[in-house]
Design a protein around this motif. Sequence first.
Motif, short mmCIF file in Angstrom:
data_model
loop_
_atom_site.label_atom_id
_atom_site.label_comp_id
_atom_site.label_asym_id
_atom_site.label_seq_id
_atom_site.Cartn_x
_atom_site.Cartn_y
_atom_site.Cartn_z
N UNK A 1 -65.07 77.08 16.18
CA UNK A 1 -63.98 76.95 17.14
C UNK A 1 -62.69 76.43 16.57
N UNK A 2 -62.45 76.71 15.29
CA UNK A 2 -61.20 76.28 14.64
C UNK A 2 -60.11 77.30 14.96
N UNK A 3 -59.40 77.07 16.06
CA UNK A 3 -58.45 78.04 16.60
C UNK A 3 -57.31 78.35 15.64
N UNK A 4 -56.94 77.44 14.78
CA UNK A 4 -55.86 77.70 13.83
C UNK A 4 -56.20 78.83 12.87
N UNK A 5 -57.48 79.09 12.67
CA UNK A 5 -57.89 80.15 11.75
C UNK A 5 -57.55 81.54 12.27
N UNK A 6 -57.16 81.64 13.54
CA UNK A 6 -56.75 82.94 14.08
C UNK A 6 -55.52 83.45 13.33
N UNK A 7 -54.72 82.52 12.83
CA UNK A 7 -53.46 82.87 12.18
C UNK A 7 -53.66 83.60 10.85
N UNK A 8 -54.81 83.44 10.24
CA UNK A 8 -55.07 84.07 8.94
C UNK A 8 -54.94 85.59 9.01
#
Length: 161
Positions: free
Chosen positions: A30-37
């Motif tokens: 659930x590490x939402x920041x990883x969507x940016x990759x």
Amino acid sequence: MGETELLANQALYGYNTAMKDYVQRYKFTGDYQWRLIFQREFTAAVQQFVVQEWLVVPIPVDEQTFEVRGFNQVLGLLDRVSTANLLQFKQQSGRIKQSTKTRKDRMETMQPFVYCGQQKLSGQKILLIDDIYTTGRTLYHAKHVLAKQGASQVRSLTLAR
């Protein structure tokens, strides 16, 4: 699966060890920041269909998953792309997650979706979007629901396969 017409799926990446690690961190931890990759590349690929007037339909997550994770991982991969939420799960709780099933179990999964749109899709071209294409069963189930509502074409785009 007894399909007479194959679903034309485009995957941006192969589902290798690195992608599996990414999915684990983004989706299951659930590490939402990883969507940016991958957001820029995924959005650009979807936009190629949007400019051709395809309706973008994300594969939904069930309520239980959303409550735990707090986001739909597919929508997180998009930046300012309009989507149509036309599918919902029939069973809202106690559903067995695809990620925990064997290939055989996935292939035998019954239709999990119902159409929740307000009108028929007469002649509409639909782009289904999802994160991972494993067996394709989820996408084929979605395709059947949308075709039954009149969609003229249904294709899919996934981050990985």
